[in-house]
Design a protein around this motif. Structure first.
Motif, PDB file in Angstrom:
ATOM      1  N   LEU A 150       0.828  -1.212   0.000  1.00 29.02           N
ATOM      2  CA  LEU A 150       0.000   0.000   0.000  1.00 29.02           C
ATOM      3  C   LEU A 150       0.862   1.262   0.000  1.00 29.02           C
ATOM      4  N   ARG A 151       2.019   1.191   0.625  1.00 32.52           N
ATOM      5  CA  ARG A 151       2.935   2.342   0.617  1.00 32.52           C
ATOM      6  C   ARG A 151       3.384   2.672  -0.806  1.00 32.52           C
ATOM      7  N   ARG A 152       3.456   1.645  -1.638  1.00 29.12           N
ATOM      8  CA  ARG A 152       3.850   1.864  -3.036  1.00 29.12           C
ATOM      9  C   ARG A 152       2.647   2.223  -3.912  1.00 29.12           C
ATOM     10  N   ALA A 153       1.491   1.715  -3.528  1.00 28.62           N
ATOM     11  CA  ALA A 153       0.301   1.889  -4.378  1.00 28.62           C
ATOM     12  C   ALA A 153      -0.387   3.236  -4.161  1.00 28.62           C
ATOM     13  N   LEU A 154      -0.358   3.727  -2.927  1.00 26.59           N
ATOM     14  CA  LEU A 154      -1.119   4.942  -2.610  1.00 26.59           C
ATOM     15  C   LEU A 154      -0.225   6.182  -2.668  1.00 26.59           C
ATOM     16  N   ASP A 155      -0.828   7.284  -3.087  1.00 24.90           N
ATOM     17  CA  ASP A 155      -0.175   8.587  -3.033  1.00 24.90           C
ATOM     18  C   ASP A 155       0.169   8.903  -1.567  1.00 24.90           C
ATOM     19  N   GLU A 156       1.242   9.668  -1.357  1.00 28.60           N
ATOM     20  CA  GLU A 156       1.687   9.970   0.031  1.00 28.60           C
ATOM     21  C   GLU A 156       0.583  10.586   0.878  1.00 28.60           C
ATOM     22  N   GLU A 157      -0.117  11.537   0.280  1.00 33.74           N
ATOM     23  CA  GLU A 157      -1.176  12.223   1.038  1.00 33.74           C
ATOM     24  C   GLU A 157      -2.329  11.262   1.352  1.00 33.74           C
ATOM     25  N   THR A 158      -2.646  10.413   0.391  1.00 34.35           N
ATOM     26  CA  THR A 158      -3.702   9.406   0.606  1.00 34.35           C
ATOM     27  C   THR A 158      -3.294   8.473   1.747  1.00 34.35           C
ATOM     28  N   LEU A 159      -2.046   8.038   1.725  1.00 31.27           N
ATOM     29  CA  LEU A 159      -1.548   7.125   2.764  1.00 31.27           C
ATOM     30  C   LEU A 159      -1.634   7.769   4.149  1.00 31.27           C
ATOM     31  N   ARG A 160      -1.268   9.038   4.217  1.00 30.80           N
ATOM     32  CA  ARG A 160      -1.366   9.767   5.511  1.00 30.80           C
ATOM     33  C   ARG A 160      -2.813   9.803   5.984  1.00 30.80           C
ATOM     34  N   GLY A 161      -3.727  10.118   5.050  1.00 32.04           N
ATOM     35  CA  GLY A 161      -5.153  10.194   5.387  1.00 32.04           C
ATOM     36  C   GLY A 161      -5.691   8.861   5.882  1.00 32.04           C
ATOM     37  N   VAL A 162      -5.270   7.808   5.221  1.00 29.50           N
ATOM     38  CA  VAL A 162      -5.717   6.456   5.562  1.00 29.50           C
ATOM     39  C   VAL A 162      -5.208   6.048   6.944  1.00 29.50           C
ATOM     40  N   THR A 163      -3.942   6.374   7.225  1.00 32.01           N
ATOM     41  CA  THR A 163      -3.348   6.027   8.525  1.00 32.01           C
ATOM     42  C   THR A 163      -4.125   6.710   9.655  1.00 32.01           C
ATOM     43  N   GLU A 164      -4.520   7.954   9.425  1.00 30.74           N
ATOM     44  CA  GLU A 164      -5.354   8.678  10.410  1.00 30.74           C
ATOM     45  C   GLU A 164      -6.733   8.031  10.537  1.00 30.74           C
ATOM     46  N   ALA A 165      -7.316   7.702   9.392  1.00 29.72           N
ATOM     47  CA  ALA A 165      -8.675   7.118   9.377  1.00 29.72           C
ATOM     48  C   ALA A 165      -8.727   5.805  10.152  1.00 29.72           C
ATOM     49  N   LEU A 166      -7.632   5.056  10.146  1.00 34.17           N
ATOM     50  CA  LEU A 166      -7.606   3.772  10.857  1.00 34.17           C
ATOM     51  C   LEU A 166      -7.532   3.956  12.372  1.00 34.17           C
ATOM     52  N   LYS A 167      -7.238   5.162  12.825  1.00 33.18           N
ATOM     53  CA  LYS A 167      -7.239   5.421  14.282  1.00 33.18           C
ATOM     54  C   LYS A 167      -8.649   5.729  14.761  1.00 33.18           C
ATOM     55  N   THR A 168      -9.400   6.476  13.951  1.00 25.46           N
ATOM     56  CA  THR A 168     -10.709   6.978  14.400  1.00 25.46           C
ATOM     57  C   THR A 168     -11.881   6.300  13.690  1.00 25.46           C
ATOM     58  N   PHE A 169     -11.604   5.684  12.535  1.00 25.88           N
ATOM     59  CA  PHE A 169     -12.630   5.145  11.643  1.00 25.88           C
ATOM     60  C   PHE A 169     -13.591   6.229  11.156  1.00 25.88           C
ATOM     61  N   GLU A 170     -13.058   7.429  11.034  1.00 26.97           N
ATOM     62  CA  GLU A 170     -13.764   8.481  10.291  1.00 26.97           C
ATOM     63  C   GLU A 170     -13.076   8.553   8.933  1.00 26.97           C
ATOM     64  N   PHE A 171     -13.841   8.293   7.888  1.00 27.29           N
ATOM     65  CA  PHE A 171     -13.222   8.052   6.579  1.00 27.29           C
ATOM     66  C   PHE A 171     -14.087   8.743   5.530  1.00 27.29           C
ATOM     67  N   ASP A 172     -13.745   9.980   5.172  1.00 26.86           N
ATOM     68  CA  ASP A 172     -14.656  10.734   4.298  1.00 26.86           C
ATOM     69  C   ASP A 172     -14.581  10.258   2.842  1.00 26.86           C
ATOM     70  N   ASP A 173     -15.584  10.647   2.085  1.00 25.79           N
ATOM     71  CA  ASP A 173     -15.735  10.151   0.711  1.00 25.79           C
ATOM     72  C   ASP A 173     -14.618  10.631  -0.215  1.00 25.79           C
ATOM     73  N   ARG A 174     -14.096  11.831   0.036  1.00 22.19           N
ATOM     74  CA  ARG A 174     -13.031  12.346  -0.832  1.00 22.19           C
ATOM     75  C   ARG A 174     -11.784  11.464  -0.690  1.00 22.19           C
ATOM     76  N   LEU A 175     -11.420  11.185   0.554  1.00 22.61           N
ATOM     77  CA  LEU A 175     -10.265  10.314   0.799  1.00 22.61           C
ATOM     78  C   LEU A 175     -10.507   8.927   0.189  1.00 22.61           C
ATOM     79  N   TRP A 176     -11.717   8.443   0.360  1.00 21.75           N
ATOM     80  CA  TRP A 176     -12.051   7.113  -0.164  1.00 21.75           C
ATOM     81  C   TRP A 176     -11.951   7.080  -1.696  1.00 21.75           C
ATOM     82  N   SER A 177     -12.399   8.142  -2.363  1.00 21.01           N
ATOM     83  CA  SER A 177     -12.279   8.184  -3.827  1.00 21.01           C
ATOM     84  C   SER A 177     -10.806   8.145  -4.233  1.00 21.01           C
ATOM     85  N   HIS A 178      -9.952   8.827  -3.459  1.00 18.99           N
ATOM     86  CA  HIS A 178      -8.517   8.822  -3.773  1.00 18.99           C
ATOM     87  C   HIS A 178      -7.909   7.429  -3.563  1.00 18.99           C
TER      88      HIS A 178
END
Length: 380
Positions: A287-315
């Motif tokens: 996933l570190r290779r597949a996802l854009d850096e900003e997307t990866l950062r967003g995802v790492t945060e989302a896995l702490k809170t399970f708040e995962f907005d649609d924009r991040l999900w589309s990315h």
């Protein structure tokens, strides 16, 4: 009009007789008769015997065979059912799932009648519980609508009406049937091909869908990989179509939609969250290779809170599609933990909502995906 009803099956002896009976009554009542045919994957529970023992009205034939295509799966069954229909000069085939508890004779009319009126592809439009069909709601629907610009609400609904002309197109390319299309990738293949190749598409109102739904965290199995992998593969094939699409247009609906609250679907929120974290740790290197850096950062945060907005999900999905195209992802499976996290977010957001209220969120999601399409085009 010559109509054939095709039912793929594998160990569905408990539910299939009801489906055969309803289909046969629909053929008799609305089309004067026809053929119900079952393509089975080698069931060991007496599915085929059950089919052949089902009493049907005069003028309706019932057939059952074990499909021969080497890859076992729903797509292989549907491929041979279409070949069967073409050999018997059918004008239309209606596909219905073998575990349906809500099918009525009217379903056959509602899938076949639009074909008589000049449509080629009839997609189902049911009322489903807000937590039923999480791959549809989170992936197949927003991706199909935003990529190809057609608001088909159930692109992997499992039940379809298909014209003879479109069956011929599906069967043109023998190679595609050696991919995930032979398995659970078949529904998204049927829908995407119909839209991308410019066939006339309509949805048909069916009321409630009552079947054997799955708890996504407990029983996802290979379905995610096959559906999403096929969706990504088709993006490569139909790039010239989706690149130009800039809006989502409504698709006509045959019949009247009922209102109502479907029977609840059980989902285990805690298990989704646990599995999301476990599987993310497992797939993190790729996933570190597949996802854009900003997307990866967003995802790492989302896995702490399970708040995962649609924009991040589309990315996440757009990055996944690009990584698939570039060979960084050979399968869609590493995205499963993020799908679990997104599903957990949706369940939390909709806990106190009716299915109708939750539906508005899903429609908004497709619009967000469309808004973020430049992100995909830049990276593609």
């Amino acid at each position: 009009m010559r109509v054939i009803v095709g039912i793929p099956s594998y160990n569905n002896a408990e539910t299939i007789s009801f489906v055969v009976k309803q289909a046969a009554q629909g053929l008799k009542r609305y089309f004067g008769g026809g053929i119900v045919v079952n393509a089975d994957g080698g069931s060991t529970d007496g599915t085929r015997e059950t089919v052949l023992a089902t009493k049907v009205p005069d003028g309706v034939e019932v057939h059952s065979f074990v499909y021969r295509w080497p890859i076992p799966g729903k797509g292989s069954a549907m491929k041979e059912l279409m070949e069967f229909a073409l050999e018997r000069y059918a004008d239309a085939i209606v596909f219905v799932d073998s575990d349906l508890r809500s099918i009525t004779p009217e379903w056959i009319y509602r899938f076949a009648k639009p074909i008589e009126e000049g449509y080629d592809f009839v997609a189902p439009l049911y009322i489903r519980h807000k937590w039923d069909g999480t791959i549809t709601n989170n992936i197949a629907y927003p991706m199909t609508a935003s990529l190809y610009g057609k608001n088909v609400r159930q692109p992997i609904g499992g039940d379809f009406g298909i014209s003879r002309k479109l069956m011929e197109v599906y069967l043109e390319d023998e190679e595609v049937w050696k991919t995930h299309v032979a398995r659970f990738g078949v529904d998204i293949f049927l829908t995407t091909t119909a839209i991308a190749r410019g066939f006339k598409v309509i949805q048909t109102a069916l009321g409630m869908k009552i079947h054997d739904p799955k708890d996504p965290a407990a029983s996802l199995g290979p379905m995610f990989n096959q559906v999403v992998g096929t969706l990504f593969m088709l993006m490569g094939r139909y790039e010239n179509v989706w690149r130009k699409t800039r809006s989502i247009e409504p698709i006509p609906v045959f019949g009247e939609l009922e209102k109502g609250e479907p029977e609840p679907v059980k989902v285990t929120l805690e298990l989704l969250e646990i599995r999301a974290k476990e599987l993310f740790a497992q797939h993190e290197p790729v996933l570190r290779r597949a996802l854009d850096e900003e997307t990866l950062r967003g995802v790492t945060e989302a896995l702490k809170t399970f708040e995962f907005d649609d924009r991040l999900w589309s990315h996440v999905l757009y990055d996944g599609a690009v990584a698939y195209k570039n060979g960084i992802l050979t399968e869609a499976e590493p995205l499963v933990p993020l799908y679990f996290a997104k599903t957990a977010d949706f369940i939390k957001r909709t806990l106190d909502m009716s299915t109708l209220e939750a539906e508005k969120l899903i429609e908004e999601r497709a619009k967000v995906f469309l808004e973020e399409k430049d992100y995909l085009l830049e990276r593609w």
